[in-house]
Enzyme design. Structure first.
Site, PDB file in Angstrom:
ATOM      1  N   GLY A  59     -11.572   7.025  16.277  1.00 11.27           N
ATOM      2  CA  GLY A  59     -11.319   6.225  16.648  1.00 11.27           C
ATOM      3  C   GLY A  59     -13.099   5.582  16.640  1.00 11.27           C
ATOM      4  N   GLN A  64     -19.072  -0.309  19.067  1.00 13.06           N
ATOM      5  CA  GLN A  64     -20.753  -0.071  18.253  1.00 13.06           C
ATOM      6  C   GLN A  64     -21.487   0.425  17.211  1.00 13.06           C
ATOM      7  OE1 GLN A  64     -16.918   3.341  19.296  1.00 13.06           O
ATOM      8  NE2 GLN A  64     -18.392   4.570  19.686  1.00 13.06           N
ATOM      9  N   CYS A 106     -17.751  10.883  22.168  1.00 12.51           N
ATOM     10  CA  CYS A 106     -17.300   9.756  21.876  1.00 12.51           C
ATOM     11  C   CYS A 106     -18.472   9.792  20.760  1.00 12.51           C
ATOM     12  CB  CYS A 106     -17.909   8.612  22.751  1.00 12.51           C
ATOM     13  SG  CYS A 106     -18.487   6.839  21.853  1.00 12.51           S
ATOM     14  N   LEU A 107     -18.430   8.634  19.601  1.00 11.22           N
ATOM     15  CA  LEU A 107     -19.561   8.812  18.426  1.00 11.22           C
ATOM     16  C   LEU A 107     -21.407   8.470  19.188  1.00 11.22           C
ATOM     17  CD1 LEU A 107     -17.067   7.620  15.748  1.00 11.22           C
ATOM     18  CD2 LEU A 107     -17.696   9.830  16.076  1.00 11.22           C
ATOM     19  N   HIS A 148     -10.123   4.854  25.505  1.00 10.39           N
ATOM     20  CA  HIS A 148     -11.164   4.597  24.995  1.00 10.39           C
ATOM     21  C   HIS A 148     -11.816   4.065  24.121  1.00 10.39           C
ATOM     22  CE1 HIS A 148     -14.693   7.906  24.249  1.00 10.39           C
ATOM     23  NE2 HIS A 148     -14.610   7.156  23.328  1.00 10.39           N
ATOM     24  N   GLU A 149     -11.118   3.354  23.457  1.00 11.45           N
ATOM     25  CA  GLU A 149     -11.069   1.812  22.581  1.00 11.45           C
ATOM     26  C   GLU A 149     -11.245   0.632  22.781  1.00 11.45           C
ATOM     27  OE1 GLU A 149     -13.090   3.530  19.773  1.00 11.45           O
ATOM     28  OE2 GLU A 149     -12.678   5.110  19.641  1.00 11.45           O
ATOM     29  N   HIS A 152     -14.755   0.850  25.340  1.00 11.46           N
ATOM     30  CA  HIS A 152     -15.688  -0.221  24.266  1.00 11.46           C
ATOM     31  C   HIS A 152     -15.844  -1.708  24.306  1.00 11.46           C
ATOM     32  CE1 HIS A 152     -17.466   3.670  22.910  1.00 11.46           C
ATOM     33  NE2 HIS A 152     -16.556   3.801  22.421  1.00 11.46           N
TER      34      HIS A 152
HETATM   35 NI    NI Z   1     -16.303   6.099  21.732  1.00 12.46          NI
END
Ligand code: NI
Length: 183
Positions: A59, A64, A106-107, A148-149, A152
Site C-alpha cells: 500500500g 508518502q 510502513c514504507l 493503514h492507508e 495516512h
Molecule cells: Ni504506511
C-alpha cells in the site's frame, strides 16, 4: 476491472522517492481530490504503483510521496498475483466491533514493525481511477491495509496506534539508523 489499463503502464512509470518520518507532510491531513485534480492524479497513479511494487509494499498513500491528496494505491499481491486497487477519496463507512491484531510496517518507517489492533472488518467507499464510485469490504490483511492507508490521509501512522513507549522506541531506532545511513 477499470484499473487494468493503468497497470499496463505501471512498470514504465518512474518511481518516486518515499518520505520517511518525521517528514511534516506525513503528519498533515490531506485534502480531497477534486475534478480539477483528475489529470495530475492520473499521471501520479502509475508512478505510485511503480514506487510501491519496487519498495516493495502492499500500500502507498499520496502523502508518502509528498502529495497531500486523498489518494492511495494498494495491492496485496496474494499468490504473487497483481490485483491493484486505486482509492480516491476513500472513506470508512462501516467498521466491525470485533478487533484484530496484526503486525504492521510502513514504507515511511522502513524496517520497523509493531502489532496494531484495529477493527477486524471495514467497508470503504471510494472513487476508482475512472472516477466511478465503488465500495470494498475487507477483513484480514485487506482490512488492516485499507485502514493503514486511509490513516495516512489523515496524517496518522501505524505507530500512532501503539503505546507511547513502543512508539518512541521505534522512532528512536529509526532516527539512529537514518543518522548512520547519512554518514
Ligand atoms: Ni504506511
Amino acid at each position: 476491472m477499470t484499473d487494468a489499463p493503468v497497470i499496463a503502464s505501471a512498470d514504465e512509470a518512474p518511481a518516486l522517492p518515499i518520505l520517511i518520518v518525521p517528514h511534516p507532510v506525513l503528519k498533515a491531513k490531506a485534502r480531497k481530490v477534486l475534478p480539477a485534480d483528475r489529470e495530475a492524479v492520473q499521471a501520479l497513479i502509475p508512478r505510485m504503483f511503480t514506487t510501491m511494487y519496487k519498495a516493495p509494499g502492499i500500500g502507498l498513500a499520496a502523502p508518502q510521496i509528498g502529495v497531500s491528496l486523498r489518494l492511495a494505491v494498494i495491492d496485496l499481491m496474494l499468490d504473487d498475483k497483481r490485483a491493484p486497487v486505486v482509492l480516491i477519496n476513500p472513506e470508512i463507512i462501516a467498521a466491525s466491533d470485533e478487533l484484530a491484531t496484526r503486525e504492521e510496517g510502513c514504507l515511511s518507517i522502513p524496517g520497523l514493525y509493531a502489532d496494531v489492533t484495529r477493527p477486524a472488518q471495514v467497508k470503504v467507499r471510494y472513487e476508482d481511477a475512472a472516477g466511478m464510485r465503488q465500495e470494498i469490504t475487507g477483513d484480514g490483511l485487506l482490512a488492516a491495509c485499507l485502514q493503514h492507508e486511509i490513516d495516512h490521509l489523515d496524517g496518522v501512522l501505524f505507530v500512532d496506534h501503539i503505546s507511547a513507549l513502543k512508539r518512541n522506541m521505534i522512532l528512536r531506532k529509526l532516527a539512529k539508523e537514518q543518522r548512520l545511513k547519512a554518514k
